[in-house]
Design a protein around this motif. Structure first.
Motif, PDB file in Angstrom:
ATOM      1  N   ILE A 227       0.839  -1.203   0.000  1.00 37.09           N
ATOM      2  CA  ILE A 227       0.000   0.000   0.000  1.00 37.09           C
ATOM      3  C   ILE A 227       0.872   1.250   0.000  1.00 37.09           C
ATOM      4  CG2 ILE A 227      -1.813  -1.214   1.268  1.00 37.09           C
ATOM      5  CD1 ILE A 227      -1.093   0.398   3.727  1.00 37.09           C
TER       6      ILE A 227
ATOM      7  N   ARG B 101       0.485  -5.999  -6.067  1.00 37.32           N
ATOM      8  CA  ARG B 101      -0.637  -5.203  -5.567  1.00 37.32           C
ATOM      9  C   ARG B 101      -1.911  -5.555  -6.328  1.00 37.32           C
ATOM     10  NH1 ARG B 101       1.457   1.010  -4.408  1.00 37.32           N
ATOM     11  NH2 ARG B 101       2.873   0.498  -2.689  1.00 37.32           N
ATOM     12  N   HIS B 102      -1.798  -5.681  -7.634  1.00 35.53           N
ATOM     13  CA  HIS B 102      -2.957  -6.075  -8.443  1.00 35.53           C
ATOM     14  C   HIS B 102      -3.396  -7.491  -8.077  1.00 35.53           C
ATOM     15  CE1 HIS B 102      -5.588  -6.304 -11.967  1.00 35.53           C
ATOM     16  NE2 HIS B 102      -5.063  -7.503 -12.192  1.00 35.53           N
TER      17      HIS B 102
ATOM     18  N   ALA C 233      -5.244  -7.600  -4.677  1.00 37.56           N
ATOM     19  CA  ALA C 233      -6.609  -7.074  -4.804  1.00 37.56           C
ATOM     20  C   ALA C 233      -7.529  -8.091  -5.478  1.00 37.56           C
ATOM     21  CB  ALA C 233      -6.586  -5.769  -5.597  1.00 37.56           C
TER      22      ALA C 233
ATOM     23  N   ARG D 176      -6.327  -4.651   0.131  1.00 40.27           N
ATOM     24  CA  ARG D 176      -5.025  -4.611  -0.527  1.00 40.27           C
ATOM     25  C   ARG D 176      -4.053  -5.655   0.025  1.00 40.27           C
ATOM     26  NH1 ARG D 176      -4.359   1.539   1.201  1.00 40.27           N
ATOM     27  NH2 ARG D 176      -5.167   0.500   3.080  1.00 40.27           N
TER      28      ARG D 176
END
Length: 448
Positions: free
Chosen positions: A267, A346-347, A350, A370
């Motif tokens: 994050i 990060r993608h 998620a 996240r």
């Protein structure tokens, strides 16, 4: 049985598991009871259990029991990944598509140039190299905070950094304040070092400043260990106002703050506690979750007054980073490789959280969208240990709250689900089973 080696005993138990005499989800006796039953030394029993865990045949930790894991999944549930490995929702080892190729491409120059490779094979000290310190300082900056390159030391990985810092700053018999639910490794390290852990009360924003003050009034603490960003296991992130309040309390009571920032890369979060109390804050981070636990480096950002103590601990504990790993890490950090992988992870995190929201809809789930883990609060009809056993019978390994609780007997009725390791389709199938179990009747879980 007295003459059997631990390997022979483990082989016999492996055969019992394969034949079904020991069924998936079945709880093994405590190690002392097992030693008594088999007529062997307690140390031999411990080696048997360690060997079974190494083979992936059992799961569990001290304090919650050891359970037989599923070797094969029933035909109606395609949950087992290749080679019959149970679905692992206990450990987070995130890897994204194309990651090995990215890492390899970045190392081409190092491997092809004999001079560079030769230099990387030399030992390095706790302070690494000037290039490594500069690269790490730029890499670790966040939230308007940037460490000084002079304040950075290196360990082999984040776990070694934690052990070295605690060994340096908290003496045997001294007290360490810690979140009431915390990273299990810290409990083990503290036990080996003779450190007394003090469970600190928490709310949705993290550790309560009043809890720190109350613990300090009871008996002085040497330091506090915190995970303020994407806390493991709760997934919470401490807001700036709480960080400032804790920094003030620690300064007032002369406490060192040890911050574990291993998940902070996921994050664009607030600055670390070192931004508010730099003279007494030690920040620990690593590349293990960003890249891979197999080739990594650990970072320790430590104020000058504490630097030599931590550096000596790294040296004497044999926790130093290797020259090759450090040089590889510098290249990955400076050429954009790490950032590319971070963006992909990060993608990925998620997307996995979206799967969890879908499959666990209607249940009490606590998570950050996240993060790579979520916290499942179980219905009153379930006990966490029984739920873990029920999941194990279906080939799914999960972790109960007791593994994270500092005080025995004070764990909430909950489990942590680590989302990073399985392929997304397998994760979805496993979470669907977890959701079905949680919504179902525990009285029937063994006969469905």
């Amino acid at each position: 049985m007295m003459g059997d080696t631990y390997q022979a005993i483990a082989d016999g138990m492996a055969a019992d598991i394969a034949s079904g005499r020991l069924r998936p989800g079945e709880r093994l006796p405590p190690q002392r009871a097992f030693a008594y039953q088999r007529g062997i030394a307690s140390s031999t029993a411990a080696r048997v259990y360690t060997e079974l865990r190494r083979r992936g045949l059992v799961a569990g930790e001290v304090g919650r029991g050891t359970f037989v894991r599923a070797v094969q999944t029933p035909p109606r549930m395609a949950l087992v990944e290749p080679a019959g490995i149970a679905v692992d929702l206990e450990l987070n080892f995130p890897t994204v598509a194309g990651q090995p190729a990215l890492l390899a491409r970045s190392l081409n120059g190092l491997i092809r140039r004999a001079g560079d490779l030769g230099a990387s094979l030399q030992p390095v000290g706790a302070s690494g190299t000037s290039a490594a310190r500069q690269a790490a300082a730029a890499f670790l900056a966040r939230g308007g905070w940037s460490p000084s390159a002079a304040d950075i030391l290196f360990a082999g990985n984040g776990k070694q950094a934690i052990a070295a810092v605690l060994a340096a700053l908290v003496m045997p018999g001294e007290r360490l304040g810690i979140e009431a639910l915390t990273y299990p490794l810290v409990k083990s390290v503290a036990a080996r070092l003779g450190i007394e852990l003090v469970a600190l009360g928490m709310d949705d924003d993290g550790v309560l400043p009043d809890a720190v003050m109350a613990a300090q009034r009871t008996a002085p603490m040497a330091a506090v260990y915190l995970q303020p960003t994407l806390h493991n296991p709760l997934g919470t992130t401490m807001p700036v106002h709480r960080r400032k309040a804790l920094a003030t309390v620690c300064r007032r009571h002369d406490l060192i703050v040890v911050e574990d920032a291993v998940y902070a890369f996921l994050i664009d979060g607030p600055p670390p506690l070192a931004a508010f109390a730099p003279e007494r804050s030690v920040l620990i981070d690593s590349l293990s979750k960003r890249l891979s636990p197999g080739l990594t480096a650990g970072f320790v950002v430590v104020p000058a007054a504490l630097s030599e103590r931590v550096a000596a601990s790294l040296r004497t504990g044999a926790w130093l980073v290797s020259g090759f790993a450090l040089e590889a890490s510098v290249r990955w950090m400076t050429d954009g490789t790490v950032q590319t992988i971070i963006d992909a992870k990060r993608h990925d995190a998620a997307a996995r959280q979206a799967i969890a929201r879908d499959k666990l809809a209607g249940l009490a789930v606590r998570c950050d969208p996240r993060s790579y883990h979520c916290w499942l609060v179980l219905p009153e009809t379930w006990r966490a240990d029984m739920f873990v056993s029920a999941a194990a019978r279906r080939g799914i390994a999960i972790t109960p709250a007791s593994a994270f609780a500092v005080r025995a007997g004070h764990a909430p009725n909950a489990c942590r689900l680590a989302l990073a390791s399985p392929a997304p389709i397998v994760l979805g199938e496993a979470l669907a089973v977890i959701g079905s179990l949680a919504r179902g009747d525990p009285q029937t879980w063994g006969t469905e």
